[in-house]
Design an enzyme around this catalytic site. Structure first.
Site, PDB file in Angstrom:
ATOM      1  N   ASP A 481       0.785  -3.637  -3.411  1.00 31.50           N
ATOM      2  CA  ASP A 481       2.063  -3.719  -2.710  1.00 31.50           C
ATOM      3  C   ASP A 481       2.592  -5.134  -2.600  1.00 31.50           C
ATOM      4  O   ASP A 481       3.750  -5.346  -2.275  1.00 31.50           O
ATOM      5  CB  ASP A 481       1.896  -3.184  -1.273  1.00 31.50           C
ATOM      6  CG  ASP A 481       1.717  -1.689  -1.243  1.00 31.50           C
ATOM      7  OD1 ASP A 481       2.403  -1.006  -2.002  1.00 31.50           O
ATOM      8  OD2 ASP A 481       0.876  -1.212  -0.460  1.00 31.50           O
TER       9      ASP A 481
HETATM   10  C1  BGC Z   1      -0.180  -5.303   2.918  1.00 35.98           C
HETATM   11  C2  BGC Z   1      -0.546  -4.158   2.029  1.00 35.98           C
HETATM   12  C3  BGC Z   1       0.146  -2.934   2.520  1.00 35.98           C
HETATM   13  C4  BGC Z   1       1.637  -3.182   2.577  1.00 35.98           C
HETATM   14  C5  BGC Z   1       2.420  -1.966   2.925  1.00 35.98           C
HETATM   15  C6  BGC Z   1       1.312  -5.441   2.982  1.00 35.98           C
HETATM   16  O1  BGC Z   1       1.666  -6.426   3.865  1.00 35.98           O
HETATM   17  O2  BGC Z   1      -0.781  -6.484   2.486  1.00 35.98           O
HETATM   18  O3  BGC Z   1      -1.921  -3.990   1.985  1.00 35.98           O
HETATM   19  O4  BGC Z   1      -0.096  -1.882   1.682  1.00 35.98           O
HETATM   20  O5  BGC Z   1       1.905  -4.246   3.416  1.00 35.98           O
HETATM   21  O6  BGC Z   1       2.801  -1.847   4.230  1.00 35.98           O
HETATM   22  C1  NOJ Z   2      -2.416  -0.486   1.234  1.00 30.91           C
HETATM   23  C2  NOJ Z   2      -1.623   0.663   0.761  1.00 30.91           C
HETATM   24  O1  NOJ Z   2      -1.778   1.769   1.605  1.00 30.91           O
HETATM   25  C3  NOJ Z   2      -2.011   1.034  -0.610  1.00 30.91           C
HETATM   26  O2  NOJ Z   2      -1.201   2.056  -1.074  1.00 30.91           O
HETATM   27  C4  NOJ Z   2      -1.908  -0.187  -1.455  1.00 30.91           C
HETATM   28  O3  NOJ Z   2      -2.092   0.163  -2.738  1.00 30.91           O
HETATM   29  C5  NOJ Z   2      -2.794  -1.290  -0.981  1.00 30.91           C
HETATM   30  N1  NOJ Z   2      -2.393  -1.584   0.336  1.00 30.91           N
HETATM   31  C6  NOJ Z   2      -2.775  -2.552  -1.855  1.00 30.91           C
HETATM   32  O4  NOJ Z   2      -1.657  -3.305  -1.697  1.00 30.91           O
END
Ligand code: BGC
Ligand code: NOJ
Length: 809
Positions: A481
């Site tokens: 993400d």
């Molecule tokens: C985090 C991710 C998360 C994303 C979605 C980001 O700030 O680092 O792990 O999946 O937010 O909310």
């Molecule tokens: C948390 C999210 O729930 C997941 O979908 C994502 O792939 C990871 N963060 C990595 O960014």
């Protein structure tokens, strides 16, 4: 250092001191009514949606961390304590918290008064039970007062936190005997309310928070408890709570039991407009009657335990390694279920407000639960598919209550479509229910379609959205993400979050390419099963094209590239100063079959070991970003070693484990497994910090000041992927479209292991022997004494039990 121990027989983790390194929580409820409960009785409850139907209030970022919960106070001779330690925190003579499957039992003894509280949500009931057993262990008569306490949330959790000008005037309660009703908003909505009751006469109550607490007191010193006297307050606005008081005498050795019940009532249709806000209590009375004595509660508790027993019974392991057995047979499956239920919405790291059900997340969660609850998986797939657009892209999240896509987040995560293929294929392999593909489920625009059309759209979305190197466009992000290559601002001082996707972005993801070739064979097989030969052939051509593109443009010196950015520059390459090697494409490109013949996979996995491996697991990227790269998005906003910037993402470690099994390195795969599996980290709980019975999303990486410290436990795709890695690839027992495949890849020194696997109604008792101490290779399989060809156990569906003897070699 440990703060408790596993009791495998009861399937419990037993916490032996209250001051764990972080609140260690449990989840009660698994259908509609949910409750989070910490080891000191902190937490909150909600119905279906932690954001819209929050039953009790919780405060985030509190000091101390875990404040507010399902509290009980005991009072005697001017002194008071909490049997759950918090909130009073008077030192107890004995303390124990047993987190079990769907229940927790917290016991506290003070001054020879032993109180055991059993918290659970009965199956198929919209309520939680707190059963207190209070026992006088002294040899004299004691006179005690018991106070209960919960604080209501005014339903919408965000509004509750922010809109005081309104909320402070809306609160309404009603007291009838021992029952306190919370009916705020009933006046306008007329369809739901909550109640808190006890199966005993009461000596007093409070429903107004300030009257109970005193305006300047905290949870640890409520005025009412200090005085030993309820004030019988009625809340009018402000903050409604529910507290009962019960006076009791306990003879020496005597025990008394009290059943408290917090219930939620939903009247299907809104009642007729009825100005005075009079609630219809019929359902509430029934719910109270269902659990108003010990016999009924014991029965409900037994049913809950039985139901978990039978769910877990679908996959049971005996390996001789008790840590492994408890992970596989109990805790990993349990976490998969909780994660499936709540996606990423409500935990002690997720507020329950900002995130609904993720398209990617929920599809992945299916691989962890489909063997336990295929019918529910089926429904989830349909719910997810209904939020897909006609071109195959999808809403990134949907709201659990109305099942509608979340417009604020929208779509644009270009990996999303592919996860639907994974989720659906897992369901089909588990059940053989190919008819499911004909199930009608429209696209988000209402256009009629059957499920299979959705898979086709998913597949074609990737095909139709390729960039200059014939690799998939990344869009807003893929699985990572925080790698946002298409949505930064060029203006100094603005962050990556300022702009939404640059429409013209041609940034590409090698990871999506890897996912595509990994999941495509399932899609192709599904086409074949439907007799769509032409489609299957076409799809195979696209796969070959993608493989070519990866080989040509997706390989760096000794590993796979991560991406091409907006400017067409490589990401995850030796050419970069920082962020040279990313974990994600290494796992997926190998799972997709690249490099298995020519040795590239081995080279890549050696690089992974060399560059990403640490004592606590594999970091996501190396070297981490020390400086901020706006063109890469959120990733470098994290300090080195945290989250996506080189944290140990437990979610993608299993992709490497699986890749290792594909090249036959069982020792390496299992070593990676053990490094992050929580049961193996129990002894270093003071470092790891989060619960030793469930995975956390992230462990601080090598470059972090707190290397080894976990964050974001419970709701993470880590649960499902690690379950897949260990059960399907290391132990090697995996459902396939036409049977159960047996293909272990284990450490060489193992003599074997035993698995009980229920598959399509049959019980397979599988005994794997490893006389020659190999990692991989099946020499012989006997089913009920008769040798079969190959390593696919056929589908019998005779409801019988089958003895499977496997000889590796
Ligand atoms: C985090 C991710 C998360 C994303 C979605 C980001 O700030 O680092 O792990 O999946 O937010 O909310
Ligand atoms: C948390 C999210 O729930 C997941 O979908 C994502 O792939 C990871 N963060 C990595 O960014």
């Amino acid at each position: 250092m440990k703060f408790g121990y596993f009791n495998d027989e009861n399937k419990e983790y037993v916490i032996t001191r209250p001051d764990t390194p972080y609140p260690w929580i449990n989840y009660l409820g698994s259908q509609a009514y949910f409750s989070l409960l910490s080891n000191t009785a902190g937490g909150y409850s909600f119905y279906k949606d932690a954001s819209k139907l929050r039953i009790t209030r919780y405060r985030y970022n509190n000091i101390p961390h875990d404040v507010g919960g399902k509290y009980y106070y005991l009072f005697e001779d001017g002194e008071y304590w909490s049997p759950t330690w918090a909130p009073v925190k008077r030192e107890l003579d004995k303390y124990e918290c047993r987190h079990g499957l769907g229940y927790s039992k917290i016991t506290g003894e003070y001054n020879d008064i032993n109180t055991e509280i059993l918290y659970f949500v009965p199956e198929n009931a919209n309520c939680e039970i707190h059963r207190l057993k209070i026992k006088n262990n002294s040899n004299r008569k004691r006179s005690l007062k018991l106070f209960s306490f919960i604080e209501f949330c005014l339903w919408n959790a965000f509004d509750d936190m922010t809109n005081f000008q309104r909320n402070f005037s809306t609160g309404e309660v009603e007291v009838e005997g021992a029952t306190i009703y919370h009916k705020t908003e009933y006046r306008e909505r007329r369809n739901h309310y909550a109640f808190f009751t006890v199966n005993s006469e009461i000596d007093g109550f409070d429903t107004d928070r300030e009257s109970f607490m005193g305006l300047y007191n905290g949870f640890h010193e409520p005025a009412v408890v200090k005085n030993g006297q309820s004030s019988n307050s009625l809340a009018n606005g402000w903050s409604p709570i529910a507290s009962h008081s019960i006076n009791m005498d306990l003879e020496a050795g005597e025990e008394k039991s009290f059943i408290f019940q917090l219930g939620f009532i939903e009247n299907k249709k809104a009642e007729k407009w009825s100005a005075p806000g009079i609630i219809n209590k019929t359902k509430a009375y029934q719910l109270m009657r269902d659990f108003d004595n010990d016999k009924k509660v014991d029965k409900a508790f037994r049913e809950l335990k039985d139901s978990w027993e039978s769910l877990l019974d679908n996959y049971q392991l005996k390996s001789g390694d008790e840590k492994l057995d408890r992970m596989v047979s109990i805790w990993n499956q349990y976490q998969c279920m909780v994660t499936y239920n709540l996606s990423r919405s409500a935990s002690y790291f997720e507020s329950g407000i900002s995130r609904g059900m993720g398209f990617r997340d929920s599809n992945q969660d299916l691989i962890g639960i489909v063997h336990m609850i295929p019918e529910r998986a089926r429904q989830r797939i349909l719910d997810l598919a209904a939020t897909q657009f006609e071109d195959g892209s999808a809403y990134h999240q949907f709201e659990p209550l109305n099942k509608k896509g979340n417009d604020a987040i929208g779509s644009g995560f270009n990996d999303d479509p592919l996860w639907l293929i994974l989720g659906t294929a897992s369901y089909l392999k588990e059940t053989g229910d190919f008819d499911f593909l004909n199930q009608k489920v429209p696209f988000n625009n209402g256009k009629e379609a059957v499920l299979f059309d959705h898979l086709k759209a998913s597949f074609m979305y990737i095909v139709n959205n390729r960039g200059p190197h014939d690799l998939p466009l990344i869009g807003h992000a893929d699985w990572n993400d925080c790698l946002n290559l298409s949505c930064f601002s060029d203006k100094p001082g603005e962050s990556f979050q300022v702009l939404s996707n640059k429409e013209d972005s041609q940034a590409e993801s090698v990871m999506i390419a890897g996912m595509f070739i990994t999941f495509a064979p399932d899609y192709i097989e599904i086409c074949r099963q439907r007799g769509e030969e032409e489609l299957a052939r076409e799809a195979q051509n696209y796969v070959e094209e993608m493989k070519e593109a990866i080989k040509k443009h997706g390989v760096d010196e000794n590993w796979f590239l991560r991406a091409y950015d907006y400017y067409g520059k490589k990401v995850g390459s030796v050419e970069n100063e920082e962020g040279q090697l990313y974990i994600e494409p290494q796992g997926f490109c190998i799972m997709g079959g690249i490099g298995l013949e020519d040795g590239l996979a081995r080279t890549v996995l050696d690089s992974v070991k060399d560059r990403l491996d640490t004592d606590y697991g594999l970091v996501l990227v190396d070297p981490t970003y020390k400086s901020y790269h706006i063109e890469l998005g959120e990733i470098s906003s994290y300090p080195p070693g945290y989250k996506e910037n080189g944290g140990i993402f437990c979610h993608n470690n299993p992709w490497i484990m699986i890749a290792e099994t594909m090249i036959g390195r069982g020792d390496q795969a299992f070593e990676y497994y053990k490094k992050i599996a929580p049961a193996y980290l129990e002894e270093i709980s003071e470092v790891h910090k989060t619960e030793p019975y469930v995975y956390a999303q992230m462990i601080a990486g090598r470059d972090a000041a707190t290397h080894g410290e976990a964050k974001n436990s419970w709701l993470t795709g880590t649960a499902a992927w690690n379950f897949a890695a260990i059960t399907q690839w290391i132990l090697g027992i995996r459902a396939d479209f036409n049977g159960l495949k047996i293909d272990p890849c284990i450490p060489k020194n193992w003599d074997g292991f035993e698995v009980k696997r229920v598959f399509r109604g049959d019980i397979f008792k599988i005994k794997v022997n490893n006389p020659e101490h190999v990692s991989k290779g099946v020499r012989e399989i006997k089913v009920d004494g008769t040798r079969i060809n190959g390593n696919l156990l056929p589908v019998y569906q005779d409801g019988g039990e089958h003895d499977i003897e496997v000889i590796m070699g």
